[in-house]
Write a protein that holds these residues in place. Structure first.
Motif, short mmCIF file in Angstrom:
data_model
loop_
_atom_site.label_atom_id
_atom_site.label_comp_id
_atom_site.label_asym_id
_atom_site.label_seq_id
_atom_site.Cartn_x
_atom_site.Cartn_y
_atom_site.Cartn_z
N LEU A 56 85.96 60.48 44.43
CA LEU A 56 85.21 59.24 44.60
C LEU A 56 84.47 58.87 43.32
CD1 LEU A 56 84.28 57.03 46.59
CD2 LEU A 56 82.35 58.52 47.15
N ALA A 57 83.84 59.85 42.68
CA ALA A 57 83.12 59.58 41.43
C ALA A 57 84.10 59.15 40.33
CB ALA A 57 82.35 60.82 41.00
N LEU A 58 85.24 59.81 40.27
CA LEU A 58 86.25 59.45 39.27
C LEU A 58 86.81 58.06 39.54
CD1 LEU A 58 87.72 60.48 36.78
CD2 LEU A 58 89.40 61.52 38.28
N GLN A 59 87.02 57.72 40.80
CA GLN A 59 87.48 56.38 41.17
C GLN A 59 86.45 55.33 40.75
OE1 GLN A 59 90.48 55.65 43.01
NE2 GLN A 59 90.02 53.57 42.38
N VAL B 262 85.70 51.15 34.28
CA VAL B 262 86.50 50.96 33.07
C VAL B 262 87.41 49.74 33.25
CG1 VAL B 262 88.36 51.95 31.67
CG2 VAL B 262 86.40 53.35 32.31
N ALA B 263 88.00 49.61 34.42
CA ALA B 263 88.85 48.44 34.70
C ALA B 263 88.05 47.15 34.57
CB ALA B 263 89.45 48.56 36.09
N LEU B 264 86.83 47.15 35.06
CA LEU B 264 85.98 45.97 34.95
C LEU B 264 85.62 45.68 33.50
CD1 LEU B 264 84.53 43.78 36.58
CD2 LEU B 264 82.55 45.28 36.66
N MET B 265 85.43 46.73 32.72
CA MET B 265 85.12 46.55 31.30
C MET B 265 86.32 45.99 30.54
SD MET B 265 81.96 47.38 30.61
CE MET B 265 81.96 47.64 28.85
N LEU C 122 92.89 40.41 39.05
CA LEU C 122 93.22 41.44 38.06
C LEU C 122 92.45 42.73 38.32
CD1 LEU C 122 94.87 42.11 35.57
CD2 LEU C 122 93.04 41.13 34.17
N TYR C 123 91.17 42.60 38.70
CA TYR C 123 90.38 43.79 39.02
C TYR C 123 90.99 44.54 40.21
CZ TYR C 123 86.70 46.75 40.78
OH TYR C 123 85.99 47.83 41.26
N SER C 124 91.43 43.81 41.23
CA SER C 124 92.05 44.45 42.39
C SER C 124 93.30 45.21 41.99
CB SER C 124 92.41 43.41 43.45
OG SER C 124 91.26 42.79 43.93
N LEU C 125 94.09 44.61 41.13
CA LEU C 125 95.31 45.27 40.66
C LEU C 125 94.98 46.54 39.87
CD1 LEU C 125 98.40 45.23 40.28
CD2 LEU C 125 98.00 43.92 38.20
N LEU C 126 94.02 46.47 38.96
CA LEU C 126 93.65 47.64 38.16
C LEU C 126 93.01 48.73 39.03
CD1 LEU C 126 92.24 45.90 34.97
CD2 LEU C 126 94.42 47.11 35.21
N ALA C 127 92.18 48.34 39.99
CA ALA C 127 91.57 49.32 40.89
C ALA C 127 92.63 49.99 41.75
CB ALA C 127 90.52 48.65 41.76
N TRP C 128 93.63 49.22 42.18
CA TRP C 128 94.73 49.80 42.96
C TRP C 128 95.52 50.79 42.10
CZ3 TRP C 128 100.07 49.02 42.21
CH2 TRP C 128 100.88 49.61 43.18
N LEU C 129 95.78 50.43 40.86
CA LEU C 129 96.50 51.34 39.97
C LEU C 129 95.71 52.64 39.74
CD1 LEU C 129 97.98 48.90 37.31
CD2 LEU C 129 99.23 50.23 39.01
N ALA C 130 94.41 52.52 39.59
CA ALA C 130 93.58 53.72 39.43
C ALA C 130 93.63 54.57 40.69
CB ALA C 130 92.13 53.32 39.11
N SER C 131 93.63 53.93 41.85
CA SER C 131 93.71 54.66 43.11
C SER C 131 95.04 55.38 43.23
CB SER C 131 93.51 53.69 44.27
OG SER C 131 93.64 54.35 45.49
#
Length: 131
Positions: free
Chosen positions: A7-10, A16-19, A102-111
């Motif tokens: 969870l912390a890593l996510q 980072v994705a937001l940045m 774009l944030y949703s896509l990057l967050a999904w990729l991180a997940s």
């Protein structure tokens, strides 16, 4: 992997994705990593608590648009959270729309990167043969 660590890593990866978003969307501004962390935390809370209620309320229009209205809801929530956090600037709806997408896509990729290929955590199971 320990769920708290995951969870912390996510959370960190989403920050980072937001940045990274202002590199693609020039009107968007994220001033600091701390602002990104707070924004990601608020987005998670809003998406958990308020988004389901908004989707339920707007269910008829969501059905009429075959689910595309949820993109509008995501953009409005992203815009609202950005207005609450100093250090994150989203000037208009369309910037919020593309940033949320774009944030949703990057967050999904991180997940996906933190879990298995099909969204489940990878677990290695070994069995011993008994003779």
């Amino acid at each position: 992997m320990d769920p708290r660590f995951r969870l912390a890593l996510q959370w960190l990866l989403n920050a980072v994705a937001l940045m990274l978003l202002p590199q693609v969307i020039t009107d968007l501004r994220v001033d600091s990593y701390a602002a990104a962390l707070v924004t990601v935390l608020l987005l998670a809370l809003i998406n958990t608590l308020i988004r389901p209620i908004l989707i339920f309320i707007t269910l008829p229009i969501t059905l009429l648009t075959l689910g595309l209205f949820t993109l509008v809801i995501n953009a409005l929530l992203f815009w609202a959270v950005a207005s609450l956090v100093s250090g994150v600037y989203v000037p208009d709806f369309w910037t919020a729309f593309w940033a949320a997408l774009l944030y949703s896509l990057l967050a999904w990729l991180a997940s996906v990167a933190l879990s298995g290929r099909d969204g489940r955590q990878v677990r290695i199971v070994t069995t011993r043969r008994r003779n």
